[in-house]
Design an enzyme around this catalytic site. Sequence first.
Site, PDB file in Angstrom:
ATOM      1  N   HIS A   1      24.805  88.775  65.891  1.00  0.00           N
ATOM      2  CA  HIS A   1      25.206  89.877  66.781  1.00  0.00           C
ATOM      3  C   HIS A   1      26.538  90.485  66.373  1.00  0.00           C
ATOM      4  O   HIS A   1      26.739  91.693  66.496  1.00  0.00           O
ATOM      5  CB  HIS A   1      25.253  89.389  68.234  1.00  0.00           C
ATOM      6  CG  HIS A   1      23.908  89.129  68.793  1.00  0.00           C
ATOM      7  ND1 HIS A   1      22.985  90.129  68.977  1.00  0.00           N
ATOM      8  CD2 HIS A   1      23.281  87.986  69.142  1.00  0.00           C
ATOM      9  CE1 HIS A   1      21.867  89.611  69.438  1.00  0.00           C
ATOM     10  NE2 HIS A   1      22.016  88.318  69.537  1.00  0.00           N
TER      11      HIS A   1
ATOM     12  N   CYS B   1      12.489  97.253  63.460  1.00  0.00           N
ATOM     13  CA  CYS B   1      13.821  97.374  64.046  1.00  0.00           C
ATOM     14  C   CYS B   1      14.731  96.232  63.633  1.00  0.00           C
ATOM     15  O   CYS B   1      15.858  96.124  64.109  1.00  0.00           O
ATOM     16  CB  CYS B   1      13.742  97.463  65.566  1.00  0.00           C
ATOM     17  SG  CYS B   1      12.902  96.062  66.323  1.00  0.00           S
TER      18      CYS B   1
END
Length: 575
Positions: free
Chosen positions: A191, A506
């Site tokens: 992340h 994605c």
Amino acid sequence: MTTMLKGIAASSGVAVAKAYLLVQPDLSFETKTVENTENEEARLDAALAASQSELQLIKDKAVESLGEEAAAVFDAHMMVLADPDLTAQIKATINSKKENAEAALKEVTDMFIAIFEGMTDNAYMQERAADIKDVTKRVLANLLGVKLPSPALIDEEVIIVAEDLTPSDTAQLDKKFVKAFVTNIGGRTSHSAIMARTLEIPAVLGTNNITELVTDGQLLAVSGLTGEVILDPTPEQQGEFHAAGVAYATQKAEWAILKNAETITADGKHFELAANIGSPKDVEGVNENGSEAIGLYRTEFLYMNSDHFPTEDEQYEAYKEVLLGMNGKPVVVRTMDIGGDKKLPYFELPDEMNPFLGWRALRISLSQGGDAMFRTQLRALLRASVHGKLRIMFPMVALVNEFRAAKKILLEEKAKLEADGVAISDTIEVGIMIEIPAAAMLADQFAKEVDFFSIGTNDLIQYSMAADRMNEQVSYLYQPYNPSILRLINNVIKAAHAEGKWAGMCGEMAGDQTAVPLLMGMGLDEFSMSATSVLQTRSLMKRLDSKKMEELSARALTEAATMEEVVTLVEDYTK
């Protein structure tokens, strides 16, 4: 002495600046008996006042970057600080026990934390325990004269050095001052890497031990292009890094010319280039980088940047803002993907041996208790659908029955809203994220029921290879070009096309310059990536012939046995 470290180049760019060590300081102290209790009370008052000032500054910064709603958590912290009962009890303990302020603070706050944590039937009061813990840490740091790192308060050019960066850490970063960051752990799909690319901040991750080697204020040179980090660079090395930064800026300027161009190959075939986002404020970057759609809106950041479950109206406003901001271009919104490494302070998740393989994403949404959150989110999405071209995507789907159950709930909420006279778009597409190998293998059956697929390669690769993508020991198994991964992806694309549906991607692989030619050859319809990768990918696609890429992918799928063989093939075809 100059030291060179090598990590993972996670976000492009080059920087030379002082280190800002984002590590938790030692807050240990000794309990002491004191005679001058008035002095201890004065020390406590000074620490409380300093903490209040810091929190006000942090809140003001958070309002700028995250908005009023997300910054409200700091109001709760300031209320704790200003609580006269809490202060009175600490001072009473100082006087009755003749203790230093540090010991009295910890004694009283520990008692309050235990009381609030014990209120298992009151989620609001349990949340207050977390607030008191945070505030106590800040007051204790001020009593000890220790600096508590606060990224939001940085007001000079620095390079952040940390073990890892949480989403809330990255949300506080001001690009004007934070020139790069370097971490001990993480990789291209973590992340912190994804957020770095969204913010266009150079990043090098996975250096293993940079926090042990660097001191606060030490000069660093960082290249997010090569993964190199130099401690105490010589003037000559600083010059080389500055030159590399100028060259990269020149390259970006060349790509920027393609901002309003269509994504067309050398032989005239069109592909859709989309961007991944985490919040409405990312839409500006999406448009600035010439994206044709949003291929992934990670809605969990709405939940992670809040101190409560976002209400239906709060979510509606966020989705409406994104849809309007895209001016009719498609927006794929992924329903909440909580779990794994994405936890909420106000939602208790069970401790699991393997949280990435456990109770997360759609599994929570379809569970008893989770379905109420899910219905709230779906209602907000349905209401917002009239403001643009909405596509709803369910994550972590393993079974056809899971998709059917999720779609049933969606249709139930749609019917309720329509019965109340709420306008809803009749062009909403509903699809799934393909990230579990079982779904990739059964794509032909899923394709009969969904409107689209979006392949989430970050998890698909780690699940297929049985290798945690955050574990440095097995990072060599994160192989996007491995023939086994390519065959799974090809299976999904072909299954979608056989039913007249479209297939997108994605995961970070969609913007990987080695993977793009292979994916073009397989006929992937939509490529969604960090917005900052869009123009570079458009530039690459314009140079490639789609027919030759079909030949390349066919050979990679049938002839190659290793990732290295695939890479050699790509190099041969794209010279």
